[in-house]
Structures are given as structure tokens and as C-alpha cells.
Motif scaffolding. Structure first.
Motif, short mmCIF file in Angstrom:
data_model
loop_
_atom_site.label_atom_id
_atom_site.label_comp_id
_atom_site.label_asym_id
_atom_site.label_seq_id
_atom_site.Cartn_x
_atom_site.Cartn_y
_atom_site.Cartn_z
N SER A 287 46.03 43.55 40.71
CA SER A 287 44.62 44.40 40.80
C SER A 287 43.89 44.16 42.02
O SER A 287 43.11 45.22 42.71
CB SER A 287 44.00 43.91 39.59
OG SER A 287 44.74 44.25 38.47
N CYS B 205 42.63 47.07 44.47
CA CYS B 205 41.30 47.37 44.91
C CYS B 205 41.01 47.29 46.42
O CYS B 205 40.52 48.14 46.90
CB CYS B 205 40.52 46.36 44.19
SG CYS B 205 40.35 46.62 42.50
N GLN C 148 42.38 50.59 47.67
CA GLN C 148 41.48 51.80 47.24
C GLN C 148 40.36 51.79 48.04
O GLN C 148 39.77 52.93 48.62
CB GLN C 148 41.10 51.45 45.69
CG GLN C 148 40.31 52.84 45.53
CD GLN C 148 40.41 52.74 43.90
OE1 GLN C 148 41.51 52.70 43.36
NE2 GLN C 148 39.48 53.37 43.09
N ARG C 149 39.69 50.71 48.84
CA ARG C 149 38.64 50.49 49.41
C ARG C 149 38.92 50.81 50.91
O ARG C 149 38.09 51.32 51.71
CB ARG C 149 37.96 48.91 49.44
CG ARG C 149 37.19 48.87 47.87
CD ARG C 149 36.69 47.40 48.06
NE ARG C 149 36.11 46.91 46.78
CZ ARG C 149 35.79 45.93 46.41
NH1 ARG C 149 35.71 44.91 47.36
NH2 ARG C 149 35.11 45.56 45.19
N ASN D 59 35.42 42.05 50.80
CA ASN D 59 36.05 41.82 49.58
C ASN D 59 35.75 40.75 48.97
O ASN D 59 36.56 40.31 47.84
CB ASN D 59 37.50 42.11 49.76
CG ASN D 59 37.82 43.60 50.27
OD1 ASN D 59 37.24 44.75 49.65
ND2 ASN D 59 39.00 43.71 51.09
N CYS E 73 39.13 45.55 36.91
CA CYS E 73 38.41 45.31 38.01
C CYS E 73 37.58 46.22 38.46
O CYS E 73 36.70 46.15 39.49
CB CYS E 73 39.69 44.62 38.84
SG CYS E 73 40.51 43.32 38.12
N LEU E 74 37.93 47.59 38.40
CA LEU E 74 37.19 48.92 38.83
C LEU E 74 36.02 49.19 38.00
O LEU E 74 35.39 50.01 38.47
CB LEU E 74 38.33 49.97 38.91
CG LEU E 74 39.50 49.75 39.88
CD1 LEU E 74 40.34 51.09 39.34
CD2 LEU E 74 39.02 49.79 41.29
#
Length: 448
Positions: free
Chosen positions: A42, A46, A49-50, A147, A304-305
Motif C-alpha cells: 500500500s 500510494c 499514485q503521488r 511521503n 491508506c487512501l
């Protein structure tokens, strides 16, 4: 607290991995399906995705030839692995892709043409001092310092792999320092009392597993009445006096049950409250684990999102899973485990790993490693759990499980305190016999 600095060679390797990540516009992530693996996978998702990098996320129960074939056939030119891969590093360079492995399991194999980062390469114990989520998080902050908020998710992996039991060590210390400085994790004194609403948390409690209370609604009710505490009260709402009283009563029950004082100390460990998530790290680890084991690791990513529906569904999965585990535990407690000279074992229809941990700490002989064997028609899967005291006497379950599995044509490995193996079902008794002898030899050789 003494400031902990990461090794320069690790930082260099992480920079190389980050550069490889930036070269691709689509990456396929493969991760283990336990709490550490779901946490690690995860975090990486993430991170991508960022970065606005497309990704596919696959959670797997074990690294084997089938998974290797999935990687070879993936539409992505880059395979990013977390919490798996160490047992295949000699073959991953042959799949014709850019491969990055972030694992913490020990391996003596020669590394192929891949980017491989493992704490053992830097003199850090991957059993106690860095997990898959730790390594994934270190890559995430190497890619982008912003992050650091993902350190909360990493704590779910750290506690899921039980690396907090005797205090945070090694690379995990670096995460602890950064989390404290940024106010992302609050460190709280530990307790024997399980978190959550007591009527539910005591019923499904397996750590500690309290005989006559865990798995018994009437037992929970009677216990709370004896303590003079409301049945519907939450752990966070208890007064200091109520916490002390209830914790003392649990300790007495566990000692009467034969649980060692060392296990009591480990169970009453520090807790980590995660900022803006309204839960501690152990709760998050449970949610990750429930999602992964139910084949829904993507729900863990949803947590997490910040997706509320994912969190709600994960809570439901976790409660149902824990309810099944506690019911299996109560039945196993009635049946007892089978002792051998150097190990003890039980047959399992499921939840083998969790049951192994529960038996090792709260039911079985604390001096013998616990082995759970799940046999299907063709294949058998075995899980092994030990204690730090057993390790101090020379036991190394990673080596023992590997050698015992190989002796019957299977594969095995893991950590010195927790390991697994796969082999053909009809060779189960032979596997256990050989494992018992190997563990005995380890203890004997250490005593010389």
C-alpha cells in the motif's frame, strides 16, 4: 534518544531504486498478503499514485514458480516487490524486466541482475529491526520527502511482524525518530487489556488468549462484573484505577493458565496511536491482515487512501476473521497440541500462522517451538513459531524449516523466530520427524 542515521550504502541503494522507479510510467507491485505485506504494498502504491505513475498491485500468499510466471507475463516492464523475493533473487534477473526487490527475509542465494535491498545486507536483523513495510517506506521517502506521512502505515507492518515486542530497533528506530519529530505517532504505555469496546475486544482477544474469557460471551460478562466495570465500556474510556484493576486480574488469570512472565511483559508492550486515523498501529495491522488473508488486500490500500467505506468494510472483515480465529483457538485448546521431543505440533484447517502464535504464547509448552500443519489433498503448508528464549538456546526456525522441507522435496524458510514450509501432503509425518531432529541438533550444538 540517540539519533539514528541510516547506512550510506543503504541510502545509495535506495537512490538507485528510486531512479529505476522514475524511469517507468507503469509498474506492477507484488507484495505478501499478511499485514506487513499489505502495509508495504500500500505504501508503494500510494508513492506511485503521488508520482502519477500507473500501477497494478498484486498480493500473494507465497513466492513460488506460479508468481514468478505472473511476473514474467505482466504487461509492465518494471516489477516492484515488497516483503517477498529473497528466496528467488537468483532467478528474478531472468524474467526480462526491470526488477526491484525490497525484502527483509534472510537468503544466502546469489543475487541476479536486479535491484535488491534487504536489511541483512547492511548488518541489520530483518527479523527484529526492519520489515517489508520499513523498506518500502524508506524507498517512498527517498522518492519524495513529503511521503513521511506514510510512516503511520509502516507502523502497521512493523507491529504486524511483531518487531515492536522488545522495543524498536535498527531501521525501525529511524522511523520512530521521524514519526516523533513530526507528531505522526503517539507512543503510549502498554497494557494487557485489548483495545476497543471491552465486550467485543475481550471476546475476540487472542493476545492475550484468556482461557474461559476469550471466545466466551458469558465469561466476558462475568469477568467484567467481577472487576466492577461496565460491559459496554471502551478501553480508552477506562480510568487509571479501572485499567490497573482489570490488567491485574488478567495477569492473574494468565499466570494461572501457565503463561510465562516474559510473555506477559511482551503482551503489555508499548502502543502506537496513529495521527488522524483514530486507531493504534496494532488495530491497523489487524485490519491489513484481515484484508490480505481474505484476498482483499486492495481494501487495505483503500484505508491508506482515506476511503471510509474501505475502513468500515475492513473492520467488519477483521471482526469476523478474529471471531473465527478465537473459535478455532478454543477448539484447539480443548484438543491440545501433540508434543514431540523438541517441538510440538497441531493439525490446522486454517489460520495456521495466527494459531501457531497463540499456541506458542498462551497454550502450549513455552520451551518447544510450535508447528501448525495445514494439509490439503495434495499439498501441505506448515507454519512455525518460536520464542526469544528458544532462540537463545540455538533454535533457528528459518534454517530448520528450510532443511526439513528440502529433506522431503519441499521449500521452506523465513525468520529465525517465525518460518514456513510447503511440501507434499503424504510426507507430512516425515517432515515433522526430520524437523524435530533438526531442532534437537541445533539445541545440542549450541550447548557445546
Amino acid at each position: 534518544m540517540v539519533e539514528y542515521d541510516l547506512p550510506p550504502k543503504l541510502l545509495s541503494s535506495l537512490s538507485v531504486a528510486a531512479e529505476h522507479v522514475r524511469r517507468h510510467d507503469f509498474i506492477h507491485i507484488f507484495s505478501h498478503y499478511d499485514s506487513d505485506g499489505v502495509s508495504a504494498g500500500s505504501i508503494l502504491a500510494c508513492m506511485l499514485q503521488r508520482l502519477d505513475v500507473e500501477y497494478q498491485l498484486s498480493f500473494v500468499p507465497v513466492m513460488d514458480d506460479d508468481v514468478l510466471n505472473m511476473m514474467s507475463e505482466s504487461n509492465s516492464d518494471c516489477i516492484l516487490m515488497s516483503d517477498i523475493g529473497a528466496s528467488y533473487i537468483d532467478r528474478l534477473g531472468d524474467i526480462g524486466k526491470d526488477v526491484i526487490v525490497l525484502d527483509h527475509h534472510e537468503s544466502d542465494l546469489e543475487c541476479g541482475d536486479i535491484v535488491y535491498i534487504n536489511p541483512h545486507q547492511y548488518g541489520i536483523n530483518g527479523t527484529t529491526s526492519a520489515c517489508g513495510a520499513t523498506m518500502a517506506f524508506l524507498l517512498a521517502i527517498t522518492v519524495d520527502e513529503n511521503n513521511w506521512d506514510m510512516v503511520r502505515f509502516a507502523f502497521g507492518g512493523i507491529v504486524g511482524d511483531r518487531q515492536h515486542i522488545n522495543g524498536l530497533l535498527g531501521f525501525n528506530t529511524y522511523l520512530e525518530q521521524g514519526a516523533r519529530e513530526r507528531g505522526l505517532v503517539t507512543f503510549m504505555d502498554g497494557s494487557l487489556i485489548p483495545a476497543g469496546q471491552l465486550s467485543q475486544s475481550l471476546y475476540i482477544s487472542t493476545e492475550p488468549y484468556i482461557r474461559g474469557i476469550s471466545g466466551s460471551s458469558s465469561g466476558v460478562k462475568a469477568f467484567l462484573e467481577e472487576a466492577g466495570i461496565q460491559y459496554t465500556k471502551d478501553y480508552l474510556d477506562l480510568t487509571d484505577d479501572e485499567k490497573h484493576r482489570l490488567s491485574s486480574m488478567i495477569a492473574v488469570r494468565l499466570l494461572e493458565q501457565g503463561v510465562s512472565t516474559k510473555t506477559l511483559e511482551e503482551t503489555a508492550r508499548t502502543r502506537y496511536l496513529l495521527k488522524d486515523m483514530n486507531m493504534d498501529a496494532e488495530t491497523l495491522a489487524d485490519l491489513f491482515n484481515a484484508c490480505g488473508k481474505e484476498g482483499m488486500g486492495g481494501i487495505g490500500l483503500g484505508i491508506c487512501l482515506g476511503d471510509k467505506d474501505s475502513l468500515s468494510y475492513a473492520r467488519e472483515l477483521n471482526y469476523n476473521s478474529k471471531k473465527e480465529i478465537i473459535e478455532a483457538t478454543v477448539e484447539l485448546d480443548k484438543m491440545k497440541v501433540t508434543p514431540m521431543k523438541n517441538i510440538q505440533f497441531f493439525d490446522s484447517a486454517g489460520f495456521t500462522g495466527p494459531l501457531c502464535t497463540i499456541v506458542m504464547n498462551f497454550i502450549g509448552d513455552p520451551d518447544k517451538p510450535t508447528i501448525g500443519v495445514n494439509i490439503t489433498e495434495d499439498k501441505a503448508k506448515a507454519s512455525a513459531r518460536g520464542t526469544w528464549a528458544q532462540l537463545s538456546k540455538g533454535v533457528n526456525l528459518a534454517i530448520a524449516m528450510r532443511e526439513a522441507a528440502e529433506s522431503v522435496g519441499g521449500r521452506g524458510g523465513g525468520h529465525d523466530i517465525a518460518a514456513g514450509a510447503n511440501f507434499q501432503s503424504f510426507r507430512g509425518q516425515e517432515f515433522l520427524k526430520n524437523l524435530d531432529e533438526i531442532v534437537g541438533e541445533q539445541i545440542l550444538n549450541h550447548a557445546k
